[in-house]
Design a protein around this motif. Sequence first.
Motif, PDB file in Angstrom:
ATOM      1  N   THR A   1       8.186   1.155  10.954  1.00 44.66           N
ATOM      2  CA  THR A   1       7.845   0.097  11.520  1.00 44.66           C
ATOM      3  C   THR A   1       6.295   0.133  11.346  1.00 44.66           C
ATOM      4  N   LEU A   2       5.846  -1.082  11.237  1.00 46.77           N
ATOM      5  CA  LEU A   2       4.177  -1.398  11.121  1.00 46.77           C
ATOM      6  C   LEU A   2       3.923  -2.216  12.330  1.00 46.77           C
ATOM      7  N   TRP A   3       2.570  -2.120  12.544  1.00 44.92           N
ATOM      8  CA  TRP A   3       2.026  -2.929  13.591  1.00 44.92           C
ATOM      9  C   TRP A   3       0.951  -3.834  12.935  1.00 44.92           C
ATOM     10  N   PRO A   4       0.648  -5.029  13.400  1.00 48.62           N
ATOM     11  CA  PRO A   4      -0.502  -5.917  12.630  1.00 48.62           C
ATOM     12  C   PRO A   4      -1.750  -4.944  12.825  1.00 48.62           C
ATOM     13  N   GLY A   5      -2.464  -5.071  11.804  1.00 47.93           N
ATOM     14  CA  GLY A   5      -3.733  -4.111  11.458  1.00 47.93           C
ATOM     15  C   GLY A   5      -3.464  -2.855  10.832  1.00 47.93           C
ATOM     16  N   ASP A   6      -2.381  -2.388  10.778  1.00 43.71           N
ATOM     17  CA  ASP A   6      -1.872  -1.360  10.050  1.00 43.71           C
ATOM     18  C   ASP A   6      -2.227  -1.180   8.467  1.00 43.71           C
ATOM     19  N   THR A   7      -2.423  -0.216   7.855  1.00 40.74           N
ATOM     20  CA  THR A   7      -2.542   0.124   6.510  1.00 40.74           C
ATOM     21  C   THR A   7      -1.363   0.965   6.022  1.00 40.74           C
ATOM     22  N   LEU A   8      -0.631   0.298   4.967  1.00 45.23           N
ATOM     23  CA  LEU A   8       0.435   1.163   4.516  1.00 45.23           C
ATOM     24  C   LEU A   8      -0.021   1.633   3.078  1.00 45.23           C
ATOM     25  N   ARG A   9       0.335   2.971   2.849  1.00 47.35           N
ATOM     26  CA  ARG A   9      -0.203   3.562   1.560  1.00 47.35           C
ATOM     27  C   ARG A   9       1.317   3.940   0.929  1.00 47.35           C
ATOM     28  N   THR A  10       1.685   3.315  -0.158  1.00 46.62           N
ATOM     29  CA  THR A  10       3.306   3.718  -0.490  1.00 46.62           C
ATOM     30  C   THR A  10       3.311   3.570  -1.913  1.00 46.62           C
ATOM     31  N   SER A  11       4.299   3.539  -2.498  1.00 47.03           N
ATOM     32  CA  SER A  11       4.573   3.458  -4.127  1.00 47.03           C
ATOM     33  C   SER A  11       5.555   2.692  -4.310  1.00 47.03           C
ATOM     34  N   THR A  12       5.836   1.961  -5.732  1.00 48.77           N
ATOM     35  CA  THR A  12       6.899   1.440  -6.416  1.00 48.77           C
ATOM     36  C   THR A  12       7.452   1.945  -7.767  1.00 48.77           C
ATOM     37  N   ILE A  13       8.586   1.522  -8.075  1.00 48.84           N
ATOM     38  CA  ILE A  13       8.930   2.152  -9.209  1.00 48.84           C
ATOM     39  C   ILE A  13       8.917   0.734 -10.121  1.00 48.84           C
ATOM     40  N   ASP A  14       9.373   1.077 -11.525  1.00 44.01           N
ATOM     41  CA  ASP A  14       9.065  -0.170 -12.347  1.00 44.01           C
ATOM     42  C   ASP A  14      10.590  -1.126 -12.280  1.00 44.01           C
ATOM     43  N   SER A  15      10.496  -2.212 -12.968  1.00 40.87           N
ATOM     44  CA  SER A  15      11.652  -3.352 -13.014  1.00 40.87           C
ATOM     45  C   SER A  15      13.066  -2.709 -13.397  1.00 40.87           C
ATOM     46  N   GLY A  16      12.743  -1.635 -14.387  1.00 41.86           N
ATOM     47  CA  GLY A  16      14.259  -0.887 -14.667  1.00 41.86           C
ATOM     48  C   GLY A  16      14.479   0.197 -13.845  1.00 41.86           C
ATOM     49  N   GLY A  17      13.949   0.553 -12.879  1.00 41.56           N
ATOM     50  CA  GLY A  17      14.159   1.514 -11.831  1.00 41.56           C
ATOM     51  C   GLY A  17      13.570   3.129 -12.179  1.00 41.56           C
ATOM     52  N   ILE A  18      12.599   3.063 -13.031  1.00 44.09           N
ATOM     53  CA  ILE A  18      11.908   4.228 -13.495  1.00 44.09           C
ATOM     54  C   ILE A  18      10.867   4.529 -12.773  1.00 44.09           C
ATOM     55  N   ASP A  19      10.629   5.812 -12.162  1.00 40.58           N
ATOM     56  CA  ASP A  19       9.397   6.191 -11.352  1.00 40.58           C
ATOM     57  C   ASP A  19       8.362   6.934 -12.283  1.00 40.58           C
ATOM     58  N   SER A  20       7.363   7.323 -11.490  1.00 38.70           N
ATOM     59  CA  SER A  20       6.133   7.537 -12.116  1.00 38.70           C
ATOM     60  C   SER A  20       6.205   9.032 -13.037  1.00 38.70           C
ATOM     61  N   THR A  21       7.469   9.608 -12.898  1.00 42.37           N
ATOM     62  CA  THR A  21       7.811  10.876 -13.809  1.00 42.37           C
ATOM     63  C   THR A  21       8.700  10.413 -14.846  1.00 42.37           C
ATOM     64  N   GLY A  22       9.099   9.299 -15.042  1.00 46.27           N
ATOM     65  CA  GLY A  22      10.025   8.856 -15.983  1.00 46.27           C
ATOM     66  C   GLY A  22      11.478   9.100 -15.751  1.00 46.27           C
ATOM     67  N   LYS A  23      11.634   9.092 -14.441  1.00 49.52           N
ATOM     68  CA  LYS A  23      13.052   9.418 -13.769  1.00 49.52           C
ATOM     69  C   LYS A  23      13.677   8.040 -13.342  1.00 49.52           C
ATOM     70  N   THR A  24      14.895   7.701 -13.682  1.00 45.71           N
ATOM     71  CA  THR A  24      15.644   6.619 -13.190  1.00 45.71           C
ATOM     72  C   THR A  24      16.018   6.916 -11.708  1.00 45.71           C
ATOM     73  N   ARG A  25      15.657   6.123 -10.721  1.00 49.16           N
ATOM     74  CA  ARG A  25      15.792   6.055  -9.259  1.00 49.16           C
ATOM     75  C   ARG A  25      16.596   5.111  -8.719  1.00 49.16           C
ATOM     76  N   ALA A  26      16.733   3.802  -9.595  1.00 45.43           N
ATOM     77  CA  ALA A  26      17.522   2.835  -8.805  1.00 45.43           C
ATOM     78  C   ALA A  26      18.097   2.122  -9.690  1.00 45.43           C
ATOM     79  N   LEU A  27      18.757   1.134  -9.537  1.00 43.83           N
ATOM     80  CA  LEU A  27      19.471   0.067 -10.537  1.00 43.83           C
ATOM     81  C   LEU A  27      18.319  -0.921 -10.947  1.00 43.83           C
TER      82      LEU A  27
END
Length: 433
Positions: free
Chosen positions: A148-174
């Motif tokens: 849950t976030l509130w207006p004014g909050d700043t979020l720091r997060t990350s994404t994986i790529d379109s193939g489901g691969i993360d920053s380490t080269g591991k497949t994490r999702a479809l």
Amino acid sequence: MWRYVGLAVVVGLPSPACAATPVDGHWILTVNRFGNPEHSTLTLRSDGPLISGDWDGDTVKGSWSGSVLKLTVTDAHGATYRFEARPTDGTLQGTADYPDNNFPGRRLQFHLTARRVPDRPAGGPRVVDFEPTDFANSFSAERTPVLTLWPGDTLRTSTIDSGGIDSTGKTRALFGNPQTGPFFIAGATTGDTLAIHIVKLTPNRDWADSLDTIVARALTPGLAAKAGELGRKVRWRLDRDHGFATPEGATGKLEGYRVPLRPMLGGLGLASGFGSPPLSTGDTGRAGGNMDFPEIVEGNTVYLPVQQPGALLYLGDAHALQGDGETSQYALETSMDVVIRIDLIKNKAISVPRIESPTELMVLGQAGSLDEALKSAGSGLIQWLQQDYGLSLPDAAKVIGTSIRFSIPNLAGRSVGVAARIDKSRLPQRQEE
């Protein structure tokens, strides 16, 4: 019951306080209508045994006995709704009694649940770190909110790529543009507009993938036939220190070829409204999705229309760089560290996604054809000029006729996109919100 997943860390602030009584506060009410979950917002205030409040803008009256909550709502059309529920493990569980729209005088009963929205933490806007542990392949209202976030909050997060691969080269999702989220935005209701300020986008690995193809929409039939043998994967090396990408193993005319990085989010969207199926993460709609617009970059703000309580924001499909149209089917697909700030514009509805840079207004139209996408983009820009700048339709026609520009963000998806753009220096003073 909704629950939080993933790992969230709030920087330097205390935990939310509990509400004063078991029923006081803000709730997300879910009524299961013949297998179709319908979400709404419910605010309750107690005065001894009496209850007052608000249900999606309609007045609530009721009573609280200490174990049973009974509520009655009469909407603007005179229809009466009744709710009876008991607190259970921090939720409400009970029955909703609705009018049968097919048969006047008849009633229908449905099961209801409700979860409390946490009270806003003290101390003003927060900086929140969230590490995703799983990812979504649709912009669904039924997926458990991760935070849950509130207006004014700043979020720091990350994404994986379109193939489901993360920053380490591991497949994490479809594959298929898996998204991080959804993030529940406290206070957001249908008819509001969510403002997502893109603070920082940083590729978090040293490579990206694309294809050596050209989408058929960008070619004549003769050239499309010759390009039919294309489609091989291209690995790009990302020089993150100096901000360039180079195709791995390039020879001949492309030996030494390099392009400047311009990180962007291909996916940014809100959950679909009640009665609409959830969008696939390969598709787009009026509340965003797989927009693949190269202007969703640092320093710009994206405005999306809220269609569900809490908005339910998803983000993903990061690109280190993309040309207009994403003509190679894949852009420079990579994983990304993301910093965004959230704001909420109450009681202001927009028809299509808007993007604002320091110098431009941009409206994204998306449809099955370029003709329809252009109509959506142009009409959306006119709406923006009318809402925020007070221009009449004749005045908007004069401004657009002299100053509008069009670009084509996306040709690679099932739908296509057209962006209508205008330089803000050409516009009169903006009206106050």
